[in-house]
Design an enzyme around this catalytic site. Structure first.
Site, PDB file in Angstrom:
ATOM      1  N   GLN A 122      57.774   2.077  30.233  1.00 18.52           N
ATOM      2  CA  GLN A 122      57.992   1.439  28.934  1.00 18.52           C
ATOM      3  C   GLN A 122      56.987   0.312  28.703  1.00 18.52           C
ATOM      4  O   GLN A 122      56.499   0.126  27.586  1.00 18.52           O
ATOM      5  CB  GLN A 122      59.430   0.929  28.837  1.00 18.52           C
ATOM      6  CG  GLN A 122      60.438   2.062  28.791  1.00 18.52           C
ATOM      7  CD  GLN A 122      61.868   1.613  29.058  1.00 18.52           C
ATOM      8  OE1 GLN A 122      62.121   0.668  29.804  1.00 18.52           O
ATOM      9  NE2 GLN A 122      62.819   2.323  28.458  1.00 18.52           N
ATOM     10  N   GLU A 141      64.809   0.320  39.100  1.00 21.00           N
ATOM     11  CA  GLU A 141      64.787   1.291  38.005  1.00 21.00           C
ATOM     12  C   GLU A 141      63.341   1.552  37.592  1.00 21.00           C
ATOM     13  O   GLU A 141      62.607   0.631  37.269  1.00 21.00           O
ATOM     14  CB  GLU A 141      65.621   0.725  36.846  1.00 21.00           C
ATOM     15  CG  GLU A 141      65.755   1.627  35.670  1.00 21.00           C
ATOM     16  CD  GLU A 141      64.669   1.375  34.642  1.00 21.00           C
ATOM     17  OE1 GLU A 141      64.037   2.370  34.242  1.00 21.00           O
ATOM     18  OE2 GLU A 141      64.442   0.231  34.271  1.00 21.00           O
ATOM     19  N   SER A 201      66.061  -5.440  36.517  1.00 19.46           N
ATOM     20  CA  SER A 201      66.739  -4.379  35.760  1.00 19.46           C
ATOM     21  C   SER A 201      68.217  -4.349  36.110  1.00 19.46           C
ATOM     22  O   SER A 201      68.628  -4.906  37.131  1.00 19.46           O
ATOM     23  CB  SER A 201      66.118  -3.017  36.103  1.00 19.46           C
ATOM     24  OG  SER A 201      64.774  -2.980  35.700  1.00 19.46           O
ATOM     25  N   CYS A 220      66.395  -0.865  25.395  1.00 16.00           N
ATOM     26  CA  CYS A 220      67.817  -1.068  25.105  1.00 16.00           C
ATOM     27  C   CYS A 220      68.359  -2.312  25.809  1.00 16.00           C
ATOM     28  O   CYS A 220      69.366  -2.868  25.385  1.00 16.00           O
ATOM     29  CB  CYS A 220      68.624   0.160  25.487  1.00 16.00           C
ATOM     30  SG  CYS A 220      68.503   0.613  27.217  1.00 16.00           S
ATOM     31  N   ASN A 221      67.711  -2.754  26.870  1.00 19.54           N
ATOM     32  CA  ASN A 221      68.206  -3.899  27.632  1.00 19.54           C
ATOM     33  C   ASN A 221      67.411  -5.180  27.449  1.00 19.54           C
ATOM     34  O   ASN A 221      67.802  -6.214  27.974  1.00 19.54           O
ATOM     35  CB  ASN A 221      68.238  -3.561  29.127  1.00 19.54           C
ATOM     36  CG  ASN A 221      69.356  -2.610  29.438  1.00 19.54           C
ATOM     37  OD1 ASN A 221      70.429  -2.682  28.849  1.00 19.54           O
ATOM     38  ND2 ASN A 221      69.109  -1.687  30.342  1.00 19.54           N
ATOM     39  N   GLN A 261      61.961   3.397  35.045  1.00 24.97           N
ATOM     40  CA  GLN A 261      61.577   3.652  33.658  1.00 24.97           C
ATOM     41  C   GLN A 261      60.881   2.467  33.006  1.00 24.97           C
ATOM     42  O   GLN A 261      60.051   2.646  32.120  1.00 24.97           O
ATOM     43  CB  GLN A 261      62.804   4.032  32.832  1.00 24.97           C
ATOM     44  CG  GLN A 261      63.396   5.353  33.220  1.00 24.97           C
ATOM     45  CD  GLN A 261      64.677   5.638  32.459  1.00 24.97           C
ATOM     46  OE1 GLN A 261      65.400   4.726  32.067  1.00 24.97           O
ATOM     47  NE2 GLN A 261      64.971   6.915  32.279  1.00 24.97           N
TER      48      GLN A 261
END
Length: 190
Positions: free
Chosen positions: A135, A129, A124, A54-55, A131
């Site tokens: 990913q 972060e 991030s 998403c980023n 996650q």
């Protein structure tokens, strides 16, 4: 021999610092779109991985070995970068003018450093972060399934994962890492 592979590594992408949400959404790769993209990229790279969250959307690729026809490694790298940018725009039905101002490009050791920073959670929205490493691992697994990885790119990925693990184990990065939602809720309660 694998150290020379780093001299052919390039990262092209957008993230939360460089592009608005609407453009990041248009450049995101999901589902069959991602499989198709990897299959196309492998036809003109020596291995590639697409990290799309998403980023951020980032293409990590090794340019083919320069030949006498392509000339110097710098000229070959410039052409390779132009090819990937052109491919990205065409794949996503966006013009160069729509994406060029927002794209960043990292080469060689700068590309490797960027990948390590991303994997370690240093690039991030929330420092540390955790996650993103998962990913990236999923992106690498898909690239492997699609046969878009080369042994040289695999070696670079192993180094990135080892370094990211070391950063997390030997520093406080990620010790207080939380999701963006948790951070927002905590800020509201304060």
């Amino acid at each position: 021999i694998y150290g020379l592979s780093i001299m052919r590594l390039v990262v092209i992408g957008v993230n939360h610092k460089t592009a608005p949400v609407a453009l990041r959404e248009r450049l995101a790769f999901v589902g069959d779109d991602l499989n198709s993209a990897l299959n196309q990229l492998k036809t003109f790279t020596d291995g590639s991985v697409i990290v799309s969250t998403c980023n951020r959307t980032e293409i990590y690729a090794l340019m083919p070995q320069p030949t006498s026809e392509t000339g110097s490694i710098t000229v070959a790298m410039d052409q390779h970068i132009a090819d990937i940018k052109s491919w990205l725009g065409a794949f996503k039905n966006l013009s160069a003018a729509q994406i060029e101002p927002f794209l960043y490009v990292h080469r060689d050791t700068h590309a490797l450093t960027h990948w390590l920073r991303v994997a370690a959670g240093l690039d991030s929205m929330i420092l540390g972060e955790p996650q993103i490493l998962g990913q990236i691992k999923q992106a690498v697994q898909l690239a492997h399934i699609e046969q878009a990885l080369s042994s040289q790119l695999g070696w670079i990925i192993d180094q990135v994962f080892a370094a990211a693990k070391r950063v997390r184990n030997e520093t406080n990065v990620g010790a207080q890492a939380v999701s963006l939602g948790f951070a927002a809720a905590k800020l509201v309660t304060q």
